[in-house]
Scaffold this active site. Structure first.
Site, mmCIF file in Angstrom:
data_model
loop_
_atom_site.group_PDB
_atom_site.id
_atom_site.type_symbol
_atom_site.label_atom_id
_atom_site.label_comp_id
_atom_site.label_asym_id
_atom_site.label_seq_id
_atom_site.Cartn_x
_atom_site.Cartn_y
_atom_site.Cartn_z
ATOM 1 N N ASN A 7 0.859 -1.169 0.000
ATOM 2 C CA ASN A 7 0.000 0.000 0.000
ATOM 3 C C ASN A 7 0.904 1.231 0.000
ATOM 4 O O ASN A 7 1.415 1.650 1.025
ATOM 5 C CB ASN A 7 -0.889 -0.030 1.252
ATOM 6 N N ARG A 81 -2.621 -2.168 -3.426
ATOM 7 C CA ARG A 81 -3.800 -1.334 -3.283
ATOM 8 C C ARG A 81 -3.678 -0.224 -4.324
ATOM 9 O O ARG A 81 -2.676 0.495 -4.357
ATOM 10 C CB ARG A 81 -3.842 -0.723 -1.885
ATOM 11 N N HIS A 170 -12.892 3.160 -0.396
ATOM 12 C CA HIS A 170 -13.013 2.178 0.698
ATOM 13 C C HIS A 170 -13.727 0.911 0.249
ATOM 14 O O HIS A 170 -14.228 0.150 1.079
ATOM 15 C CB HIS A 170 -13.839 2.741 1.887
ATOM 16 N N ARG A 231 -10.565 15.692 6.814
ATOM 17 C CA ARG A 231 -11.326 16.150 5.630
ATOM 18 C C ARG A 231 -12.699 16.634 6.064
ATOM 19 O O ARG A 231 -13.305 16.070 6.976
ATOM 20 C CB ARG A 231 -11.499 14.993 4.640
ATOM 21 N N GLU A 379 -7.954 -4.449 5.554
ATOM 22 C CA GLU A 379 -7.821 -4.197 4.117
ATOM 23 C C GLU A 379 -6.660 -4.978 3.521
ATOM 24 O O GLU A 379 -6.745 -5.426 2.384
ATOM 25 C CB GLU A 379 -7.658 -2.700 3.863
#
Ligand code: ADP
Length: 601
Positions: A7, A81, A170, A231, A379
């Site tokens: 990742n 990823r 996601h 965010r 993940e």
């Protein structure tokens, strides 16, 4: 299988070797703040880095560290990823040059992520040149979102030309936890409507209707939707103009404000960590209280909206650092939704804890119509499992030998007696061309075949001579000649229609012998052992054509030490499948047979 999961972010690199059997990470590399003051750990131990501080050098350093570890010898593939797969990818994909090019083209949609993801892919290819690489996209799961939820109401031509629409992110996590929920509840995903709340530093909600994502709160970029660590989530677009006009902020400053200085960070004033915010709120910090209220209010709003668009739902699930651990947040969100059938068990919510052994907890009251679950997302494991599937698929394709296909034109086999009649006493066939099956040849000699309706000239005799006459024609030929011949295996001509053959020296009237050849595969016993089949087995063969894929069912296996591996079909079949001699098919084998072949290879 052991899969290396990579990742690569814009400021961090994470690599795990995951054992897909135990589902555990057996090696962990973390590199943080790589653009400023790199901090690299391997299995949580700090590793010294004295090289130049730039992304490429650090990437190389990390990959080399992985390669130097003994465990790297057991890696069978690499799962990457990749944040943005645009409209192109609905599934993970084996990476080749074409895929790399598409990921590169999509950099404009994910300027912070896709370039870093691509750099990781390129470095992995350099350092592990023999391993397959798989891209697992954050956006892929959301490709099923219908247009009504995908489109923003702005000028459509502009939106289309700039590819502005809801992509969602996601996806790997939402899919993974939805599958976990389905397993836990022992109910097929196809029978569940799920609202999945992934609440980490980035946060999004996803409506999963019978296994398909139909709405999600992140949109064109990961800024939209929920309040996140730093965010803003949803804001009125007018705020951006106001910030520019009245606040005199540049575009870059606004981007930075909305991505890095908003959300929990912006509201609380103490950073993005929900644990600290909850603590401070308890101690009376008003800004932290507000941050929690806005966070939960917005989440509640989304859950209500997604309940409405799915016409109800069955499972509410929480995941991500906050969703998995923050008792208070789950409590606040569920409190107001009794009217929807959500009834949280306060005790279970407080006392039940997720752990490596307990990856799902049910925190709903027994009377709750909707099941409320907290699920540990993973993940890296999800990427490893998705990559494993793709790599196994690739192994199958590479390991299961292909079967060459020959299209047989109409032809005739004759006995000694018939050849005498057609070409004169003791006439010997002469070789026009040797055929692929050992000892078989197409002869120069040809005959005319005469049916009840029409005749066909120049039908080749195949040598050598045989104990029985046999004319092999297609269904189309039969109609033309006015004959109704059965599908038979070679040599099995009892009770078949007769035919008249005219040769250079005479006419032979055959009482029987016209067949449509049963599509079949010639195999040497060694091939049969590889495929795990026997003489007279009946199998299916896949024709892997992109445009007109087709499966031939009812294909007869013929095994002899005189045979070479080849499938024979007639001209009608070849035409239907647009196959020419020399193309290949794949024998469709049971999972067990395939895994045996893969193992043996
Ligand atoms: P990322 O999206 O970076 O993977 P995580 O899923 O690890 O992030 O989530 C990080 C967030 O989870 C942080 O805001 C952290 O404070 C929060 N978190 C972790 N544990 C708890 C806890 N026990 N209570 C409340 N929040 C928690």
């Amino acid at each position: 299988m052991q899969i290396l999961v990579i990742n690569c972010g814009s400021s961090s690199i994470k690599a795990d070797i995951i054992d897909t059997l135990t589902k555990k990470s057996i090696f962990e590399l973390d590199a943080e703040r790589i653009n400023t003051s790199p901090e690299i750990t391997i299995n949580k131990n700090l590793v010294e880095y004295n090289g130049e501080i730039n992304f490429k050098n650090i990437l190389q350093f990390c990959f080399q560290k992985i390669k130097n570890d003994e465990l790297s010898n057991s890696i069978v593939g690499i799962g990457h990823r990749v944040v943005h797969g645009g409209d192109v990818y609905q599934q993970p994909v084996l990476i080749d040059e074409h895929v790399e090019k598409i990921i590169e083209d999509l950099c404009s949609l994910a300027p912070l992520h896709n370039p870093a993801n691509l750099a990781g892919i390129q470095e992995a290819k350099e350092i592990f040149p023999s391993l397959p690489n798989v891209a697992v996209f954050d956006t892929a799961f959301h490709q099923t979102i219908p247009n009504r939820a995908k489109y923003y109401a702005i000028d459509k031509a502009i939106a289309d030309s700039l590819k502005i629409k809801r992509y969602g992110f996601h996806g790997t996590s939402h899919k993974y936890v939805a599958e976990k929920a389905s397993n836990f509840l022992q109910t097929d995903l196809k029978n569940l409507r799920i609202i999945s709340c992934h609440l980490g530093n980035g946060a999004s909600v996803c409506a999963i209707e019978y296994g398909r994502s139909v709405e999600t709160s992140m949109g064109f970029t990961p800024i939209e939707g929920l309040l996140m660590g730093s965010r803003s989530g949803d804001i009125d677009a007018g705020i951006i103009f106001h910030l520019a006009k009245k606040g005199n902020l540049s575009l870059e400053q606004i981007e930075e404000l909305l991505n890095k200085k908003s959300g929990l960070t912006g509201l609380s004033g103490i950073g993005n960590d929900m644990r600290d915010i909850i603590l401070q709120a308890e101690n009376g910090n008003e800004n932290c209280r507000l941050a929690i209220q806005v966070f939960t209010h917005r989440l509640t709003k989304y859950i209500g909206a997604y309940a409405a668009i799915m016409g109800g739902f069955d499972v509410l699930l929480f995941t991500g650092g906050i969703g998995e651990n923050a008792v208070e947040i789950r409590n606040r969100v569920c409190q107001k939704m009794n009217f929807l059938g959500i009834d949280l068990d306060d005790d279970k919510n407080k006392t039940e804890k997720l752990s490596d052994e307990k990856e799902v907890i049910n925190i709903s009251d027994e009377t709750s119509r909707i099941k409320i679950l907290a699920i540990k997302t993973n993940e890296e494991l999800a990427i490893a499992l998705e990559s494993e599937k793709i790599i196994q698929e690739k192994n199958k394709v590479n390991c299961v030998p292909k079967i060459p296909i020959a299209v047989s034109a109409r032809h005739v086999h004759v006995t000694r007696e018939t050849l005498d009649i057609l070409f004169g006493k003791d006439y010997e066939l002469t070789v026009f061309k040797n055929l692929s099956q050992p000892g078989q040849f197409a002869a120069n000699e040809m005959v005319t075949i005469v049916g009840t309706k029409n005749k066909i000239e120049n039908v080749r005799i195949l040598g050598p001579i045989r104990p029985k006459n046999q004319l092999e024609i297609s269904r189309t030929d039969e109609f033309f000649l006015g004959i109704d011949a059965p599908v038979r295996d070679s040599g099995n001509v009892a009770g078949t229609p007769g035919i008249t053959l005219i040769g250079a020296k005479g006419t032979a009237i055959l009482k029987e012998g016209v067949i449509q050849a049963w599509r079949h595969i010639h195999m040497h016993p060694t091939d049969a052992a590889i495929f795990g089949v026997q003489d007279k087995d009946i199998v299916n063969v896949d024709i892997d054509d992109d445009e007109r894929p087709l499966t031939f069912k009812n294909v007869l296996i013929r095994v002899s030490d005189k045979f070479k591996l080849e499938m024979h079909i007639d001209t009608d079949e070849g035409n239907a499948a647009q196959i020419k001699s020399g193309e290949e098919g794949t024998l469709m084998l049971s999972e067990k047979a395939v895994s045996l072949i893969v193992k043996n290879v």
